[in-house]
Motif scaffolding. Structure first.
Motif, short mmCIF file in Angstrom:
data_model
loop_
_atom_site.label_atom_id
_atom_site.label_comp_id
_atom_site.label_asym_id
_atom_site.label_seq_id
_atom_site.Cartn_x
_atom_site.Cartn_y
_atom_site.Cartn_z
N ALA A 164 0.84 -1.21 0.00
CA ALA A 164 0.00 0.00 0.00
C ALA A 164 0.87 1.26 0.00
N ALA A 165 1.94 1.23 0.79
CA ALA A 165 2.84 2.38 0.83
C ALA A 165 3.55 2.57 -0.52
N LEU A 166 3.95 1.44 -1.14
CA LEU A 166 4.59 1.52 -2.45
C LEU A 166 3.66 2.10 -3.50
N ASP A 167 2.40 1.69 -3.49
CA ASP A 167 1.43 2.20 -4.46
C ASP A 167 1.28 3.72 -4.32
N LYS A 168 1.19 4.19 -3.07
CA LYS A 168 1.06 5.64 -2.85
C LYS A 168 2.33 6.36 -3.29
N GLY A 169 3.48 5.75 -2.97
CA GLY A 169 4.74 6.38 -3.33
C GLY A 169 4.92 6.47 -4.84
N ASP A 170 4.62 5.38 -5.54
CA ASP A 170 4.76 5.39 -7.00
C ASP A 170 3.84 6.43 -7.64
N ALA A 171 2.61 6.50 -7.15
CA ALA A 171 1.65 7.46 -7.70
C ALA A 171 2.12 8.89 -7.46
N LEU A 172 2.66 9.16 -6.28
CA LEU A 172 3.12 10.51 -5.97
C LEU A 172 4.35 10.88 -6.79
N LEU A 173 5.26 9.92 -6.99
CA LEU A 173 6.42 10.20 -7.83
C LEU A 173 5.98 10.59 -9.25
N LYS A 174 4.98 9.91 -9.74
CA LYS A 174 4.49 10.19 -11.09
C LYS A 174 3.83 11.56 -11.16
N SER A 175 2.95 11.85 -10.20
CA SER A 175 2.20 13.11 -10.25
C SER A 175 3.07 14.33 -9.93
N SER A 176 4.16 14.11 -9.17
CA SER A 176 5.01 15.25 -8.78
C SER A 176 6.15 15.50 -9.76
N ASP A 177 6.28 14.64 -10.76
CA ASP A 177 7.37 14.80 -11.73
C ASP A 177 7.24 16.15 -12.44
N GLY A 178 8.25 17.00 -12.31
CA GLY A 178 8.22 18.31 -12.93
C GLY A 178 7.42 19.33 -12.16
N ASN A 179 6.90 18.97 -11.00
CA ASN A 179 6.05 19.87 -10.23
C ASN A 179 6.66 20.27 -8.90
N VAL A 180 7.96 20.08 -8.74
CA VAL A 180 8.67 20.55 -7.55
C VAL A 180 9.88 21.35 -7.99
N ASP A 188 14.47 11.17 -2.14
CA ASP A 188 14.36 10.47 -0.85
C ASP A 188 13.24 9.44 -0.90
N LEU A 189 12.13 9.81 -1.50
CA LEU A 189 11.01 8.88 -1.63
C LEU A 189 11.38 7.72 -2.53
N ARG A 190 12.05 8.02 -3.62
CA ARG A 190 12.46 6.95 -4.55
C ARG A 190 13.41 5.97 -3.87
N ASN A 191 14.33 6.48 -3.07
CA ASN A 191 15.28 5.61 -2.35
C ASN A 191 14.54 4.70 -1.37
N ALA A 192 13.54 5.24 -0.68
CA ALA A 192 12.77 4.44 0.27
C ALA A 192 12.00 3.34 -0.47
N ILE A 193 11.49 3.67 -1.64
CA ILE A 193 10.78 2.68 -2.46
C ILE A 193 11.73 1.59 -2.92
N ASN A 194 12.91 1.98 -3.39
CA ASN A 194 13.89 0.99 -3.85
C ASN A 194 14.34 0.08 -2.72
N ALA A 195 14.42 0.63 -1.50
CA ALA A 195 14.86 -0.17 -0.36
C ALA A 195 13.86 -1.26 0.00
#
Length: 396
Positions: A164-180, A188-195
């Motif tokens: 569930a945490a991975l699903d939320k993280g993946d979705a946020l990475l996608k939606s935030s791409d180019g928006n920060v 940091d989020l990507r590293n936590a997902i990879n771990a």
């Protein structure tokens, strides 16, 4: 001599008979008394053994019940689905155990009991021991099964939390791409997902929960970064809009023409209720044709959805509001009921005394119930169509 011997002989026989008779009587008495005492002794021994056994099994049952206490509290959703019946079985055994422990006879008072009564009590205690033993065996069998099933369920729950945490993280990475503005939070989020890779085979509940928490903790910083960028853009757009408004005012004061012209400044046609609250036109539109001789008047400029919506709602007949967007587009908006119905679907419109040809009318795109238009730096007129939807057409 012979007589004396006879008498003597007879006397000895009498004594022998008497002695024998007494001996016989005593012997019978001893046999009778000895049998009764032995019977009671056997009954006591049997009862003592039964009491000892009952007490021993009572203790074992009490200790096992304590060991099985935690497993007895598991619910069906805490164990594997296929082991749900074990929970019901444990409930039944626990109930029987409580009843058995409360009914156990530990120190019976046998004062005045006959041998038969003691043997009957011994049989009752033996039955008690058998019941205790059965409960102990059932608890010993059920407890490890439930504990193992609970452990497996805990592992599955922990894995599901990671997913569930991975699903939320993946979705946020996608939606935030180019928006920060700064990608550090996303990294940091990507590293936590990879771990968390390989979590499907992980059986360490604590480790799995830690991975899920690490990912979850990295979500909010990304959301904050997205909002910070939006706030920055909005602030810059507002500042640009203010400067553009000042320039436009100065230009109008200088030219004094009052004629309509497009605008290339603004703060972003980003949605909201602008246009969506307009009253739907229910007439034929013919009644407005006569009032179009002098065209439409631009009543003022606005730079946000809320500001424009309020201005349009309060405008009089044939009065438009000019909404300047972030991308430099200008939307001239008017309610259908205030004269927009006569313009909707037309190929031209007179605005501030100047005739303009209009491009094709197109319906706004609705997202979450809010109308969105293009933001390409062009000028457009917008109103509500007969269906109550927002439409706009490019001003050529």
């Amino acid at each position: 001599m012979g007589r004396a011997r006879m008498i003597g002989s007879g006397a000895r026989r009498v004594r022998t008979l008497i002695a024998g008779g007494v001996g016989a009587v005593l012997t019978v008495a001893c046999v009778t008394g000895g049998a009764s005492a032995l019977d009671m002794h056997d009954a006591d021994a049997r009862l003592d053994a039964s009491i000892a056994s009952a007490q021993a099994w009572h203790g074992q049952l009490a200790r096992q019940a304590m060991k099985s206490h935690d497993a007895g509290r598991y619910t069906k959703d805490q164990v594997l689905e296929q082991d749900a019946q074990l929970v019901s079985s444990m409930d039944g055994v626990e109930q029987a155990t409580r009843e058995q422990l409360s009914m156990n006879v530990l120190r019976p008072d046998t004062t005045g009991y006959t041998a038969d009564a003691k043997r009957a009590l011994a049989e009752k205690l033996d039955e008690q021991s058998d019941a205790n033993r059965r409960d102990v065996e059932q608890l010993k069998d059920l407890t490890p099964k439930l504990e193992k099933s609970k452990a497996e369920r805990d592992i599955l729950n922990a894995r599901e939390a990671v997913k569930a945490a991975l699903d939320k993280g993946d979705a946020l990475l996608k939606s935030s791409d180019g928006n920060v503005d700064d990608n550090k939070t996303r990294e940091d989020l990507r590293n936590a997902i990879n771990a968390a890779n390989g979590y499907e085979e992980d059986r360490d509940v604590n480790g799995l929960n830690a991975k899920a928490k690490t990912i979850t903790d990295k979500l909010q910083p990304v959301n904050d970064a997205v909002k910070a960028r939006q706030d920055r853009i909005a602030r810059e757009q507002a500042e640009a809009a203010a400067r553009a408004a000042a320039q436009a005012t100065a230009a109008r004061q200088t030219s004094g023409s009052g004629s309509y012209s497009g605008s290339s400044y603004g703060s972003g046609y980003g949605g909201g209720s602008y246009g969506s609250g307009a009253r739907s036109y229910t007439g034929t539109g013919s009644g407005y044709s006569a009032r179009r001789s002098n065209g439409y008047t631009v009543g003022g400029n606005c730079y946000s959805v809320g500001q424009c919506q309020g201005a349009i709602d309060s405008s009089g007949t044939d009065v438009m509001q000019a909404y300047h967007t972030a991308g430099g587009s200008t939307y001239y908006g008017i309610h259908n009921g205030n004269g927009g119905a006569a313009m909707w679907g037309q190929s031209s419109a007179t605005i501030n005394g100047q005739q303009h040809s209009l491009g094709a009318w197109q319906q706004a795109q609705y997202i979450d119930g809010k109308p969105y238009g293009v933001d390409d730096g062009g000028s457009y007129v917008q109103t509500c169509g007969p269906d109550g939807k927002v439409y706009y057409a490019k001003v050529n």
